[in-house]
Structures are given as structure tokens and as C-alpha cells.
Design a protein around this motif. Sequence first.
Motif, PDB file in Angstrom:
ATOM      1  N   ASP A  71     112.932  24.535  23.246  1.00 17.13           N
ATOM      2  CA  ASP A  71     112.635  24.610  24.674  1.00 17.13           C
ATOM      3  C   ASP A  71     111.177  24.352  25.008  1.00 17.13           C
ATOM      4  O   ASP A  71     110.819  24.225  26.181  1.00 17.13           O
ATOM      5  N   ILE A  72     110.299  24.295  24.007  1.00 15.28           N
ATOM      6  CA  ILE A  72     108.884  24.048  24.270  1.00 15.28           C
ATOM      7  C   ILE A  72     108.688  22.549  24.474  1.00 15.28           C
ATOM      8  O   ILE A  72     108.901  21.761  23.568  1.00 15.28           O
ATOM      9  N   PRO A  73     108.302  22.134  25.667  1.00 14.76           N
ATOM     10  CA  PRO A  73     108.241  20.699  25.950  1.00 14.76           C
ATOM     11  C   PRO A  73     106.962  20.046  25.457  1.00 14.76           C
ATOM     12  O   PRO A  73     105.928  20.686  25.322  1.00 14.76           O
ATOM     13  N   MET A  74     107.062  18.762  25.169  1.00 15.03           N
ATOM     14  CA  MET A  74     105.883  17.950  24.943  1.00 15.03           C
ATOM     15  C   MET A  74     105.403  17.444  26.295  1.00 15.03           C
ATOM     16  O   MET A  74     106.177  17.339  27.234  1.00 15.03           O
ATOM     17  N   VAL A  75     104.121  17.146  26.395  1.00 19.90           N
ATOM     18  CA  VAL A  75     103.567  16.579  27.613  1.00 19.90           C
ATOM     19  C   VAL A  75     102.878  15.270  27.241  1.00 19.90           C
ATOM     20  O   VAL A  75     101.943  15.270  26.435  1.00 19.90           O
ATOM     21  N   TYR A  76     103.333  14.174  27.812  1.00 25.61           N
ATOM     22  CA  TYR A  76     102.827  12.854  27.468  1.00 25.61           C
ATOM     23  C   TYR A  76     101.949  12.319  28.596  1.00 25.61           C
ATOM     24  O   TYR A  76     102.322  12.364  29.766  1.00 25.61           O
ATOM     25  N   LYS A  77     100.816  11.792  28.232  1.00 28.35           N
ATOM     26  CA  LYS A  77      99.884  11.276  29.221  1.00 28.35           C
ATOM     27  C   LYS A  77     100.224   9.828  29.569  1.00 28.35           C
ATOM     28  O   LYS A  77     100.598   9.037  28.706  1.00 28.35           O
ATOM     29  N   VAL A  78     100.042   9.508  30.848  1.00 29.48           N
ATOM     30  CA  VAL A  78     100.430   8.203  31.370  1.00 29.48           C
ATOM     31  C   VAL A  78      99.264   7.578  32.120  1.00 29.48           C
ATOM     32  O   VAL A  78      98.607   8.236  32.928  1.00 29.48           O
ATOM     33  N   ILE A  79      99.001   6.302  31.839  1.00 25.23           N
ATOM     34  CA  ILE A  79      98.064   5.490  32.614  1.00 25.23           C
ATOM     35  C   ILE A  79      98.876   4.503  33.434  1.00 25.23           C
ATOM     36  O   ILE A  79      99.792   3.862  32.918  1.00 25.23           O
ATOM     37  N   SER A  80      98.527   4.384  34.710  1.00 24.25           N
ATOM     38  CA  SER A  80      99.237   3.480  35.618  1.00 24.25           C
ATOM     39  C   SER A  80      98.297   2.364  36.062  1.00 24.25           C
ATOM     40  O   SER A  80      97.201   2.626  36.547  1.00 24.25           O
ATOM     41  N   LEU A  81      98.729   1.111  35.885  1.00 24.08           N
ATOM     42  CA  LEU A  81      97.952  -0.057  36.295  1.00 24.08           C
ATOM     43  C   LEU A  81      98.683  -0.784  37.427  1.00 24.08           C
ATOM     44  O   LEU A  81      99.904  -0.794  37.458  1.00 24.08           O
ATOM     45  N   PHE A  82      97.921  -1.376  38.341  1.00 26.01           N
ATOM     46  CA  PHE A  82      98.515  -2.035  39.510  1.00 26.01           C
ATOM     47  C   PHE A  82      99.453  -1.042  40.217  1.00 26.01           C
ATOM     48  O   PHE A  82     100.628  -1.311  40.448  1.00 26.01           O
ATOM     49  N   SER A  83      98.923   0.110  40.551  1.00 26.97           N
ATOM     50  CA  SER A  83      99.743   1.271  40.915  1.00 26.97           C
ATOM     51  C   SER A  83     100.345   1.212  42.309  1.00 26.97           C
ATOM     52  O   SER A  83     101.352   1.872  42.572  1.00 26.97           O
ATOM     53  N   GLY A  84      99.733   0.464  43.245  1.00 27.02           N
ATOM     54  CA  GLY A  84     100.247   0.419  44.604  1.00 27.02           C
ATOM     55  C   GLY A  84     100.306   1.799  45.223  1.00 27.02           C
ATOM     56  O   GLY A  84      99.445   2.651  44.978  1.00 27.02           O
TER      57      GLY A  84
ATOM     58  N   LYS B 243     106.135   7.792  40.845  1.00 27.26           N
ATOM     59  CA  LYS B 243     106.703   9.022  41.412  1.00 27.26           C
ATOM     60  C   LYS B 243     107.651   9.749  40.465  1.00 27.26           C
ATOM     61  O   LYS B 243     107.519  10.965  40.264  1.00 27.26           O
ATOM     62  N   PRO B 244     108.643   9.082  39.839  1.00 27.47           N
ATOM     63  CA  PRO B 244     109.522   9.814  38.917  1.00 27.47           C
ATOM     64  C   PRO B 244     108.772  10.414  37.732  1.00 27.47           C
ATOM     65  O   PRO B 244     109.132  11.500  37.254  1.00 27.47           O
ATOM     66  N   PHE B 245     107.730   9.744  37.247  1.00 26.29           N
ATOM     67  CA  PHE B 245     106.920  10.298  36.162  1.00 26.29           C
ATOM     68  C   PHE B 245     106.155  11.524  36.652  1.00 26.29           C
ATOM     69  O   PHE B 245     106.049  12.531  35.941  1.00 26.29           O
ATOM     70  N   ALA B 246     105.612  11.450  37.859  1.00 31.52           N
ATOM     71  CA  ALA B 246     104.830  12.563  38.404  1.00 31.52           C
ATOM     72  C   ALA B 246     105.693  13.796  38.625  1.00 31.52           C
ATOM     73  O   ALA B 246     105.200  14.931  38.533  1.00 31.52           O
ATOM     74  N   GLU B 247     106.965  13.620  38.910  1.00 34.28           N
ATOM     75  CA  GLU B 247     107.858  14.747  39.170  1.00 34.28           C
ATOM     76  C   GLU B 247     108.347  15.419  37.894  1.00 34.28           C
ATOM     77  O   GLU B 247     108.862  16.537  37.949  1.00 34.28           O
ATOM     78  N   ASP B 248     108.205  14.763  36.766  1.00 30.32           N
ATOM     79  CA  ASP B 248     108.721  15.290  35.499  1.00 30.32           C
ATOM     80  C   ASP B 248     107.599  16.002  34.747  1.00 30.32           C
ATOM     81  O   ASP B 248     106.588  15.392  34.413  1.00 30.32           O
TER      82      ASP B 248
ATOM     83  N   LEU C 151     100.163  12.153  34.608  1.00 25.96           N
ATOM     84  CA  LEU C 151      99.476  10.924  35.001  1.00 25.96           C
ATOM     85  C   LEU C 151      97.978  11.201  35.003  1.00 25.96           C
ATOM     86  O   LEU C 151      97.493  12.034  35.776  1.00 25.96           O
ATOM     87  N   VAL C 152      97.247  10.518  34.136  1.00 25.62           N
ATOM     88  CA  VAL C 152      95.828  10.826  33.952  1.00 25.62           C
ATOM     89  C   VAL C 152      94.906   9.770  34.552  1.00 25.62           C
ATOM     90  O   VAL C 152      93.709  10.013  34.714  1.00 25.62           O
ATOM     91  N   TYR C 153      95.440   8.596  34.868  1.00 25.18           N
ATOM     92  CA  TYR C 153      94.606   7.539  35.455  1.00 25.18           C
ATOM     93  C   TYR C 153      95.509   6.521  36.124  1.00 25.18           C
ATOM     94  O   TYR C 153      96.591   6.197  35.629  1.00 25.18           O
ATOM     95  N   ALA C 154      95.038   6.018  37.275  1.00 25.46           N
ATOM     96  CA  ALA C 154      95.745   4.951  37.983  1.00 25.46           C
ATOM     97  C   ALA C 154      94.708   4.051  38.635  1.00 25.46           C
ATOM     98  O   ALA C 154      93.579   4.484  38.913  1.00 25.46           O
ATOM     99  N   ILE C 155      95.086   2.806  38.892  1.00 23.35           N
ATOM    100  CA  ILE C 155      94.141   1.869  39.496  1.00 23.35           C
ATOM    101  C   ILE C 155      94.877   0.862  40.372  1.00 23.35           C
ATOM    102  O   ILE C 155      95.979   0.397  40.033  1.00 23.35           O
ATOM    103  N   ASP C 156      94.270   0.553  41.510  1.00 27.77           N
ATOM    104  CA  ASP C 156      94.749  -0.511  42.378  1.00 27.77           C
ATOM    105  C   ASP C 156      93.560  -0.981  43.208  1.00 27.77           C
ATOM    106  O   ASP C 156      92.626  -0.208  43.439  1.00 27.77           O
TER     107      ASP C 156
END
Length: 484
Positions: A159-172, A178-183, A188-193
Amino acid sequence: MLKKYKKSKRGLTFSLESQAFPVGSRFIYRVNKNVCQIKIFRSESGNTVSRKKTGNKIKSLFDLRSKQVMDLMEQCDYFEIEQSDHTIIVRFCRNTKVSFMQKKRHDIGEVLGANYIGSIILPEEMIKKVSGGEPLYTQMTISDFLQIDEVSKKQLEKDIPMVYKVISLFSGAGMLDKPFAEDPAFELVYAIDNEPAACESYRKNIGAHIECRSICDVKAKELPDAEVIIGGPSCKAFSNANRRTRLKDHNDYWLLNEYLRITQDIHPEVFVIENVPEFITANEGEMLKKVISESKEYEVTSTVIMDADLGGYTMRKRAIIIGSRIGRINLPNVKVLPYKTVKEALSKVNAEWLNYSDVSKSSAKTIERMKQVPPGGNFKDIPELAVCNSHSGRYKRLHPDQLCPTLVNWRKLPLIHPTEDRILSVAEAIALSGFGKDFEVCGTLSERQQQVGNGVPYAIGRTIKNAVKKALNHYFRPDTLCRA
């Protein structure tokens, strides 16, 4: 193949036989505290692989002593090495028994390592009761400490979850994110647009970690570590019109290079590219071939999926390219039936929706043309336009009991409401894209319409997120990482 090593106070030092990292070759490494590991990659510059003689054999020697490395070594009891053709992964682990010094509070994080959520605070009296006396120098297993049996222990670890970091490019506006942010499994550690209005929308819906900037100016050393990179390089170059003319001369055509550059420097476990279906086929598949040729460490899969097949409301199709270093990732081949309809989506929209009043007012002439179009019809139903050779979406009126066609910038077509002589509101387009009343789009009315038209429907983003999460969880085996 895993090899187990004892930790050293000198830092991370180990040797192994490696054709991929011969003596004298260069390498770089990235420390990821999130999953208690270090990844080592071949490079044209960086550290040099040293030489160690063991009997008659010469082995490759690695010696890493940065503060980040030393911090991880301090926390672990031993480390494991896994070597592939292109990468060395060092995982830091703890033994199954923990010694508890006398204290009034004990944090479960000390027991379970870095990958846990929440804390359990135990009073000193409970510790004494479990240990049979003063807890000083008492040694116990996690099962003893929490008074649980082995079955419960296994369930706790599961039951102990892993937490995976995500970089978003051309994020709009953040519609793919959104589905990643809700889970809670993703951070989400970085995004750019480079569009200010889209960045404002992203901050409203996802978070303040987005940067309004040209991706061409971003250096990988400025970015945080991440297990996942997602994004959709601009698809304007792949439209039918541009492909018929000079695709390579389009300003956006080579933005894929920037995506691949950052991916190659960050070395995530998984990357995801979403784009129009023509991305896979344009110029005899040139762009897909480019992704594959420049991602030799990754197993690359590609497919075209439709929003409605995944439980969405629209006929929008997207090409999805997934590169994985943790095993092949295929999106599920599913079809959710019966299809959802325009009526189902629009029936949810009311004055509580944040973009409810955002709708363009058409000219009197345009409204008169709209009146001539029945549900499911288009410009062919307008006598003065019927002889024109035009896009089938021109003056398209939605049919309430059918799927919504692909949403682009519906003002330009225009795309007509199923029962009213007007175009869709921004809130209605958001609903048709699968999002809820709290998803807010910012900027001028034209910018808001364009952002939704450019966005990825929720059902597509959710499907991608679920497939990536399943692969990451399968690979990282939480019971073997940083486990007490």
C-alpha cells in the motif's frame, strides 16, 4: 542482473565488468532521491571510468563522492547495481531490521525509508510495552514494532505508493497534465510553454511550476530530475495544408529536436509524445524514424487513439509515441461502448462553470446561415455555400445524439451548438473535452478558444497516465527500494 555491495564511508565506489563502460570512457550520473537511486550514462564528457585489476582481469571502476551521493550512502545499509547495454542503475537499500534508540516519538519514515506517505507517532509507553522494558538498544522487526503479522506487513508494503516526478514540455493549458496532476503517484515538477495566456491557465489548473519561455533557451542542467517527460511539440507543421506545401520550412517543424534534446539530457525512464496522427506518417514517417533513431536506449511504441474509444465525447484522434527504458509500454486497444454523446456532455454545463459566458457573438449573416443547418449538417445545407469545395467541418452543427467531431478552434469553422444558433462556449468545449466545471481557461476569448482547441481530451491523457503508471510500478518494485 543485480549485484549487491556493502556501503562505504568513502562514497559510492564499485567495480564491474562492462563492455558499455570500458576503462577510459566517460560518463555522467544523475542522483534521484525520490526513488533512492543513481543512474549512470555514457557521455562524451564528464567523469572518467577508472581501472581496477582483480587477478588477471581488468574491471571498470566507478568512484562517486558528491554530497548528494554521500547523503544517500549515509542513509542506506547496502546498494545494488543493475547494468544494461546503455545504463547503470544504483539502488540504495536498507536491511529488514532497525535499531531504535530511546525517544518519545518514532516516525514511520525511519522504518520505511523515503517512499512513504504520512507518519505514525507512537508514545514511549507503547514502545516499552512492545519491547518489554526500556527500549534503549532494543532491536525489533517492523512487524514487532507495529504489532502486525507477516500478511499485514506485506499488505502495508504493497500500500505504500511510489511517487514519480514528471516534466511537461509544450504544456499549453495543462490538459494533458491534468490526469497526472490528479494522481498522487505523480508529482509535476516542471512545465514550460511560450504562450503567456496558456501559462496562466496552467497555473490556475495544475500549479505554479510552469515557466513561460521558449524551450530553445532551456538547458537540461536547469531542470530537476524526473522519471517521466510528457509533451506535444507543436503540430501546426503537420496539418494537411502545410504537409502539401513545405513541411520542413514551417517554423514549428523542428521543435521535436528540442523535445528530444531535453529527453536525452534528462534520461527519464519514460517519455511520451502526443501529436496529430500525421506525425507518424508525414514524409514517409520521417519524424517517427527520427524519434526511434535518437532514442536508442528506449523501446519506442507508437499508435493512434481516438478520444471516444477511451470514454470521451469527441472523434479527436492523437498519435501517441512512448519511449520506455523499463519495458515495452502499449496503450490498451479498447473501445468503450456505447459511445458518449454531445447531449451527455453539454447537459452538465451550467452557470457554475468558470467559462460559462465565454462565447463569440456571430454576425447577423452568420446567424442566418446557421439557421439553415440541421443537426449533423454542415455548409452543404446552406444554398449559397453548397457548391463550394470546403472543409466538412465548416458550419457543422452538432448532433445531440452523436459524437462531437474533432475540436479545433471552433470559432473559425464555425462549429454550431446542437439546438441554438450560435457557436459553442468555452465551457461547452471544455465539457466535450472531458473536463469539469473547475477547469479554467484564461486570456482573451480568442486565446481561450485556441487553448481548448489545441488541448488533449481528458480520456486520452488518463489512458496515457494509467499505462505509464502501471509500467513504472511494475519496474520499481517498491518492496525492494529503500525498504526498512
